[in-house]
Design an enzyme around this catalytic site. Structure first.
Site, PDB file in Angstrom:
ATOM      1  N   ARG A 143      -5.499  -1.460   9.066  1.00  0.00           N
ATOM      2  CA  ARG A 143      -5.498  -2.927   8.969  1.00  0.00           C
ATOM      3  C   ARG A 143      -5.851  -3.519  10.326  1.00  0.00           C
ATOM      4  NH1 ARG A 143      -2.771  -5.965   4.458  1.00  0.00           N
ATOM      5  NH2 ARG A 143      -2.037  -3.958   3.732  1.00  0.00           N
TER       6      ARG A 143
ATOM      7  N   THR B  72       4.296   2.810   5.208  1.00  0.00           N
ATOM      8  CA  THR B  72       2.887   2.433   5.412  1.00  0.00           C
ATOM      9  C   THR B  72       2.219   3.455   6.313  1.00  0.00           C
ATOM     10  OG1 THR B  72       1.389   0.861   6.497  1.00  0.00           O
ATOM     11  CG2 THR B  72       3.661   0.810   7.240  1.00  0.00           C
TER      12      THR B  72
ATOM     13  N   ASP C 260      -0.051   2.755   8.346  1.00  0.00           N
ATOM     14  CA  ASP C 260      -0.623   2.060   9.516  1.00  0.00           C
ATOM     15  C   ASP C 260       0.175   2.195  10.815  1.00  0.00           C
ATOM     16  OD1 ASP C 260      -2.563   1.187   7.756  1.00  0.00           O
ATOM     17  OD2 ASP C 260      -1.613  -0.757   7.404  1.00  0.00           O
TER      18      ASP C 260
ATOM     19  N   ASP D 260       2.455   0.241  11.816  1.00  0.00           N
ATOM     20  CA  ASP D 260       2.398  -1.103  12.406  1.00  0.00           C
ATOM     21  C   ASP D 260       3.713  -1.866  12.274  1.00  0.00           C
ATOM     22  OD1 ASP D 260       2.335  -1.450   9.678  1.00  0.00           O
ATOM     23  OD2 ASP D 260       0.686  -2.882   9.669  1.00  0.00           O
TER      24      ASP D 260
ATOM     25  N   ARG E  42     -26.118  15.006  16.272  1.00  0.00           N
ATOM     26  CA  ARG E  42     -25.922  13.594  15.917  1.00  0.00           C
ATOM     27  C   ARG E  42     -24.618  13.041  16.492  1.00  0.00           C
ATOM     28  NH1 ARG E  42     -27.555  14.589   9.617  1.00  0.00           N
ATOM     29  NH2 ARG E  42     -29.744  13.970   9.799  1.00  0.00           N
TER      30      ARG E  42
ATOM     31  N   GLY F 226       0.846  -1.204   0.000  1.00  0.00           N
ATOM     32  CA  GLY F 226       0.000   0.000   0.000  1.00  0.00           C
ATOM     33  C   GLY F 226       0.874   1.243   0.000  1.00  0.00           C
TER      34      GLY F 226
ATOM     35  N   ARG G 224       1.065  -5.106  -5.483  1.00  0.00           N
ATOM     36  CA  ARG G 224       1.156  -6.299  -4.657  1.00  0.00           C
ATOM     37  C   ARG G 224       1.307  -7.456  -5.633  1.00  0.00           C
ATOM     38  NH1 ARG G 224      -2.977  -3.451  -1.183  1.00  0.00           N
ATOM     39  NH2 ARG G 224      -1.860  -2.953   0.725  1.00  0.00           N
TER      40      ARG G 224
ATOM     41  N   ASP H 241       5.102  -4.256   6.236  1.00  0.00           N
ATOM     42  CA  ASP H 241       5.543  -5.530   6.792  1.00  0.00           C
ATOM     43  C   ASP H 241       5.690  -6.628   5.722  1.00  0.00           C
ATOM     44  OD1 ASP H 241       5.911  -7.346   9.134  1.00  0.00           O
ATOM     45  OD2 ASP H 241       4.123  -8.261   8.261  1.00  0.00           O
TER      46      ASP H 241
HETATM   47  P1  ADP Z   1       2.782  -4.081   2.796  1.00  0.00           P
HETATM   48  O1  ADP Z   1       4.200  -4.122   2.383  1.00  0.00           O
HETATM   49  O2  ADP Z   1       2.187  -2.713   2.711  1.00  0.00           O
HETATM   50  O3  ADP Z   1       2.541  -4.764   4.121  1.00  0.00           O
HETATM   51  P2  ADP Z   1       1.715  -6.429   1.442  1.00  0.00           P
HETATM   52  O4  ADP Z   1       1.544  -7.210   2.697  1.00  0.00           O
HETATM   53  O5  ADP Z   1       0.635  -6.513   0.421  1.00  0.00           O
HETATM   54  O6  ADP Z   1       1.923  -4.880   1.708  1.00  0.00           O
HETATM   55  O7  ADP Z   1       3.098  -6.906   0.797  1.00  0.00           O
HETATM   56  C1  ADP Z   1       3.581  -6.328  -0.407  1.00  0.00           C
HETATM   57  C2  ADP Z   1       4.201  -7.383  -1.282  1.00  0.00           C
HETATM   58  O8  ADP Z   1       5.321  -7.978  -0.605  1.00  0.00           O
HETATM   59  C3  ADP Z   1       3.293  -8.590  -1.599  1.00  0.00           C
HETATM   60  O9  ADP Z   1       2.421  -8.335  -2.678  1.00  0.00           O
HETATM   61  C4  ADP Z   1       4.307  -9.655  -1.951  1.00  0.00           C
HETATM   62  O10 ADP Z   1       4.753  -9.517  -3.287  1.00  0.00           O
HETATM   63  C5  ADP Z   1       5.453  -9.335  -0.998  1.00  0.00           C
HETATM   64  N1  ADP Z   1       5.342 -10.205   0.170  1.00  0.00           N
HETATM   65  C6  ADP Z   1       4.447 -10.143   1.180  1.00  0.00           C
HETATM   66  N2  ADP Z   1       4.615 -11.149   2.063  1.00  0.00           N
HETATM   67  C7  ADP Z   1       5.623 -11.906   1.576  1.00  0.00           C
HETATM   68  C8  ADP Z   1       6.276 -13.089   2.022  1.00  0.00           C
HETATM   69  N3  ADP Z   1       5.905 -13.726   3.141  1.00  0.00           N
HETATM   70  N4  ADP Z   1       7.279 -13.587   1.253  1.00  0.00           N
HETATM   71  C9  ADP Z   1       7.662 -12.956   0.133  1.00  0.00           C
HETATM   72  N5  ADP Z   1       7.101 -11.833  -0.323  1.00  0.00           N
HETATM   73  C10 ADP Z   1       6.103 -11.305   0.374  1.00  0.00           C
HETATM   74  O1  F6P Z   2      -1.661  -1.011   4.765  1.00  0.00           O
HETATM   75  C1  F6P Z   2      -2.189   0.195   4.325  1.00  0.00           C
HETATM   76  C2  F6P Z   2      -3.681   0.080   4.083  1.00  0.00           C
HETATM   77  O2  F6P Z   2      -4.155   1.346   3.654  1.00  0.00           O
HETATM   78  C3  F6P Z   2      -4.495  -0.420   5.283  1.00  0.00           C
HETATM   79  O3  F6P Z   2      -4.718   0.580   6.238  1.00  0.00           O
HETATM   80  C4  F6P Z   2      -5.742  -0.915   4.592  1.00  0.00           C
HETATM   81  O4  F6P Z   2      -6.368  -1.919   5.339  1.00  0.00           O
HETATM   82  C5  F6P Z   2      -5.219  -1.451   3.291  1.00  0.00           C
HETATM   83  O5  F6P Z   2      -3.940  -0.855   3.077  1.00  0.00           O
HETATM   84  C6  F6P Z   2      -6.095  -1.166   2.095  1.00  0.00           C
HETATM   85  O6  F6P Z   2      -5.544  -1.826   1.013  1.00  0.00           O
HETATM   86  P1  F6P Z   2      -5.941  -1.552  -0.512  1.00  0.00           P
HETATM   87  O7  F6P Z   2      -5.134  -0.384  -0.964  1.00  0.00           O
HETATM   88  O8  F6P Z   2      -5.527  -2.797  -1.200  1.00  0.00           O
HETATM   89  O9  F6P Z   2      -7.396  -1.277  -0.566  1.00  0.00           O
END
Ligand code: ADP
Ligand code: F6P
Length: 318
Positions: free
Chosen positions: A171, A125, A127, A129, A162, A11, A72, A103
């Site tokens: 998330r 991010t 978040d 987090d 209201r 994201g 992603r 993450d």
């Molecule tokens: P964010 O980085 O914001 O947490 P995602 O969880 O969607 O977003 O992760 C982003 C991308 O990182 C995923 O689409 C994937 O390509 C890669 N990724 C996520 N988890 C894993 C994992 N366990 N192993 C390898 N690549 C990962």
């Molecule tokens: O991780 C960032 C975030 O904006 C979260 O707060 C939310 O749950 C999610 O991504 C939304 O994802 P998408 O952009 O795929 O709708």
């Protein structure tokens, strides 16, 4: 000349552009060749690479989103996808890789590091987090966007007496709700990390109106549930008129705050210094106003909790 690749993944968040700019300009200033990789791990597997000069990252400091774009990718989670990425990086002689993401992106970055690409993470991010950093990139800007939106809702809620139930992102974390809730002086904050009692909240809101309040605001982190359902429950239990609003992706846009611009500029500088020292396999962040770094493993094994005693502070303010 050694080459550094940079990508944004997962994201997007406000400040990612500022982070790219800092990595690229500091890298060039210190004698590296800089390569931008489009659409995160997707572009890495498709070899969507471009050389970046100082001018290419001009005019982006104050823009939300990411000019490298983000994606992603399920394919990258497979061994085959990861091998494709490593092959592309090696073919183009990219020695170091900076991953700006959350993450999930860190998981991918750690795997690439284990496969022999010297990799770095920057916490991109909204978040907030990611463990071992007080802030993530975009979190501060998001808080400002949410705080402004709450101000608008307060105006109309007050005219109509209201209760406004506002759902924010995060998330499975409540940092956005908690920080923006405190910044906005709301009446209740529901976050996934803590239990809540809807009867107790409804009673408190009713008492507030009986004392002469003209509006109330309830913040709901998306990890708790839907604002619409919570608004209905409050209406049922209190008899008050409620409206629900989901702020959605509005929270992820807008010009990055001064804080996010400075924070990312500092991390971009630091990552180049780490590369020069050949320290790798680490993610950067800010702790007690210092830019710090920890191994990916350390981050994955750290507790992911609400930072600080903010909820306790909030309870004494309502
Ligand atoms: P964010 O980085 O914001 O947490 P995602 O969880 O969607 O977003 O992760 C982003 C991308 O990182 C995923 O689409 C994937 O390509 C890669 N990724 C996520 N988890 C894993 C994992 N366990 N192993 C390898 N690549 C990962
Ligand atoms: O991780 C960032 C975030 O904006 C979260 O707060 C939310 O749950 C999610 O991504 C939304 O994802 P998408 O952009 O795929 O709708």
């Amino acid at each position: 000349m050694k080459k550094i690749g940079v990508l944004t993944s997962g994201g997007d968040s406000q400040g990612m552009n500022s982070a790219i700019r800092s990595v690229v300009r500091t890298g060039i200033a210190n004698g590296f060749e800089m390569i931008g990789i489009k659409r995160g791990y997707k572009g890495l597997m498709e070899k969507d690479f471009m050389t970046l000069g100082t001018k290419d990252v001009g005019d982006i400091l104050y823009r939300g989103g990411t000019f490298l774009q983000s994606a992603r990718s399920e394919e990258f989670k497979t061994e085959e996808g990861q091998m494709k990425a490593v092959k592309n990086l090696k073919e183009d002689g990219i020695d170091y890789l900076v991953v700006i993401g959350g993450d999930g992106s860190y998981r991918g970055a750690a795997i690439l590091n284990d496969l022999g690409i010297k990799t770095y993470g920057l916490p991109g991010t909204i978040d907030n987090d990611i463990p071992l950093t007080d802030y993530t990139i975009g979190f501060d800007t998001t808080l400002n966007v949410v705080t402004e939106a709450i101000g608008n809702l307060r105006d109309t809620m007050s005219s109509h007496e209201r209760v406004s139930v506002i759902e924010v992102m995060g998330r499975d974390r409540g940092d956005i709700a908690l920080h923006a809730g405190i910044a906005s002086g709301v009446d209740a904050i529901l976050i996934p990390e803590l239990p809540y009692d809807i009867y107790e909240i409804s009673e408190k809101l009713k008492n507030g109106f009986e004392r002469g309040k003209t509006h109330s605001i309830v913040m709901v982190a998306e990890g708790v549930g839907k604002a619409e359902e919570i608004a209905l429950l409050i209406k049922e239990h209190s008899g008050l008129d409620t409206r629900s609003t989901v702020l959605g992706h509005i929270q992820r846009g807008g010009t990055p705050s001064a804080f996010d611009r400075v924070f990312t500029s500092r991390m971009g500088h630091k990552v180049i210094k780490l590369i020069e020292k050949d320290i790798y396999g680490v993610a950067l962040g800010m702790e007690k106003n210092e830019i710090t770094y920890h191994s990916f493993e350390e981050i994955f094994h750290s507790e992911n909790i609400v930072k600080d005693n903010l909820y306790e502070i909030f309870e004494d303010l309502v």
